[in-house]
Write an enzyme that holds these catalytic residues in place. Structure first.
Site: not given
Length: 128
Positions: A9-12, A76
């Site tokens: 949901y973010g930087t990936l 993570e």
């Protein structure tokens, strides 16, 4: 070879700074959602917290190998049964274009005072 479904949901996500971690993974859905609330940590990445919200969190669903999952755990800062994890790794229901799937998702257990709620629950639209 073991495979796992992972919701990001973010930087990936595609076009984000760590998307290259998933270059060799199979993207199953670029437009799926999960229940929760996104926060901007102020540190260049978001935090997903398991709390109810009117708008689901937008993200992407990938099929990854066991080796790729190990690399994601390192990114993570997740260690199984670790006591100092930044994120916890849980299994959650993801709504996809092909129905509901269960996938791994990295969530933050608690938020800090300076975190800001991301309106629209979409990291790609932060600050807009």
């Amino acid at each position: 070879m073991n495979h796992h479904l992972v919701f990001v949901y973010g930087t990936l996500r595609k076009g984000e700074k760590y998307s290259y971690y998933l270059n060799k993974a199979e993207c199953l859905d670029e437009n799926c959602t999960i229940e929760g609330q996104l926060y901007d940590t102020g540190w260049g990445y978001p935090a997903l917290v398991c709390e109810s919200s009117e708008i689901p969190v937008k993200g992407e669903l990938y099929r990854v190998t066991a080796e790729q999952l190990i690399e994601l755990d390192k990114l993570e800062d997740y260690e199984e049964n670790g006591t100092n994890n930044l994120y916890e790794r849980i299994t959650a229901k993801v709504e996809t274009g092909n129905g509901q799937q269960e996938a791994i998702v990295y969530v933050m257990i608690s938020i800090k005072d300076h975190f800001k709620r991301i309106e629209g629950n979409d990291w790609m639209l932060r600050g807009n």
